[in-house]
Design an enzyme around this catalytic site. Structure first.
Site, PDB file in Angstrom:
ATOM      1  N   TYR A   4      16.558 -13.723  35.790  1.00 14.76           N
ATOM      2  CA  TYR A   4      17.428 -12.648  35.304  1.00 14.76           C
ATOM      3  C   TYR A   4      16.551 -11.547  34.740  1.00 14.76           C
ATOM      4  O   TYR A   4      15.632 -11.814  33.959  1.00 14.76           O
ATOM      5  CB  TYR A   4      18.344 -13.211  34.202  1.00 14.76           C
ATOM      6  N   GLU A  58      19.892  -3.725  36.375  1.00 12.63           N
ATOM      7  CA  GLU A  58      19.871  -5.185  36.234  1.00 12.63           C
ATOM      8  C   GLU A  58      19.785  -5.867  37.589  1.00 12.63           C
ATOM      9  O   GLU A  58      20.375  -5.391  38.569  1.00 12.63           O
ATOM     10  CB  GLU A  58      21.162  -5.625  35.523  1.00 12.63           C
TER      11      GLU A  58
END
Ligand code: GDP
Ligand code: MN
Length: 361
Positions: free
Chosen positions: A100, A183
């Site tokens: 992530y 992201e």
């Protein structure tokens, strides 16, 4: 402004971030055009402005044999209440590990902050809550052109060097695009290297002018879509969808609808020389206007070829009735194609409009 996954991935790819090969499709018929490109296993991903699509049923696995059925399934559902207009069909990655990474502004420190987790994927929120140190973060001066190497190593721990490189590339996107958030979750390793399996990008609305993005805040999503195709499009609230070519002819069609007591659902001028693909997109767009009960296509073939128009209407294959008046270049051939498929055609503009008003009551 929040971009959809496929838009964000295009921008990521420009910075050198590897993204899976993908096809954007608006309807299952469009997928047919791309069937040759689909060979192995794929992931079919709903392009909706909603987080957690995976858990909400917006990410489905398929292969060449099931891709159309799978896409159709997505088109017929809503993801957290949002209807699916487009899907991204991507070659399925053989994922070894999911990381992530997220970049945003730390307002307190007035610096960018990069968050990174070894255990990325759909459960990142729960993971972060359960284990405080599951997510690492670093801050650094926003004046630096790159994330300093020592900080990258600290942030990414034991992750491969290619992951570190991708984080730095994401930082470049973040800066260049005046992002509030960039992201990748999951950022994955595969036997074939590192890929951004998902992409999220929110651009600061204050920078839209600098980014060359239209700043008209009153545009509906459909109007933004129309702008992308270069259509002149205005959404109205009547029941008769209108597609014409040339502002004059399209406006006259609207006037005639009004004259016969009907109400137009839109104004859409496809412009000059529209090919079948443009016509197809136009039909999809108008069919998507919620109040539409019937669509009038009133096109004059000049540079525009009526057979192309017919092919576009057929390719769109929408369920709302389409009444067509085409005249000019290749009109004969266009009419033949449409009549084969059972479309209603009338010879004059007056007739199509009257018919549409009649249908909508
Ligand atoms: P989100 O739920 O909206 O964040 O959608 P994602 O694009 O992140 O997809 C959700 C999950 O689907 C990911 O965390 C992956 O586990 C899985 N997924 C997405 N793409 C692929 C792929 O190409 N291969 C495999 N095996 N899984 C994938
Ligand atoms: Mn995701």
């Amino acid at each position: 402004m929040k971009l959809l996954e496929y838009e964000a991935k295009q921008l990521f790819a420009k910075e050198g971030i590897r993204v899976p090969k993908g096809i954007l499709a608006g309807k299952h018929e469009e997928i047919l055009l791309h069937m040759d490109e689909i060979t192995g296993n794929v992931v079919v991903k709903a392009q909706v402005d909603v987080g957690g699509r995976g858990k909400a049923g917006g990410i489905l696995m398929a292969d060449r044999d099931t891709v159309i059925e799978t896409a159709r399934q997505l088109f017929s559902t809503t993801i957290k209440g949002v209807p699916v207009q487009r899907v991204l069909i991507e070659e399925r990655l053989d994922i070894q590990h999911e990381y992530y990474v997220s970049i945003t502004i730390d307002r307190a420190k007035k610096q960018p902050v990069i968050l990174f987790a070894e255990a990325g994927g759909m459960d990142i929120e729960e993971t972060a809550q359960k284990k405080e140190d599951a997510i690492r973060s670093i801050n650094f001066s926003p004046l630096l052109p790159d994330v300093p190497g020592f900080l990258l190593r600290e942030l990414c721990g034991n992750a491969p060097a290619e992951i570190q490189k991708t984080v730095n590339q994401l930082y470049h996107v973040f800066c260049k695009k005046d992002a509030l958030l960039a992201e990748i979750n999951p950022l994955v390793t595969t036997p074939d290297g590192v890929y951004a399996a998902d992409a999220k990008l929110i651009i600061d609305d204050n920078s839209l002018v600098r980014q060359g993005i239209a700043v008209n805040r009153d545009l509906t999503e459909r109007e933004r879509e129309a702008e992308k195709f270069g259509f002149s499009f205005v959404q109205l609230d009547g029941t008769i969808g209108v597609i014409g070519n040339g502002a004059g002819l399209t406006m006259a069609t609207l006037d005639l609808i009004e004259y016969y007591g009907g109400k137009a659902a839109d104004f859409l001028d496809v412009g000059g020389g529209a090919d079948s693909e443009r016509v197809m997109h136009a039909v999809h767009l108008v069919a998507g206007v919620p109040s539409v009960k019937v669509i009038v296509v009133n096109l004059l073939g000049g540079i525009t070829r009526c057979d192309e128009v017919a092919r576009g209407i057929i390719a769109a294959g929408v369920s709302v009735p389409v009444i067509v008046r085409i005249a000019g270049t290749n009109a004969e051939e266009g009419r033949r194609l449409l009549s084969e498929k059972g479309y209603e055609m009338l010879d004059t503009m007056d007739h199509v409009v009257r018919k549409a008003v009649e249908v909508t009551g």
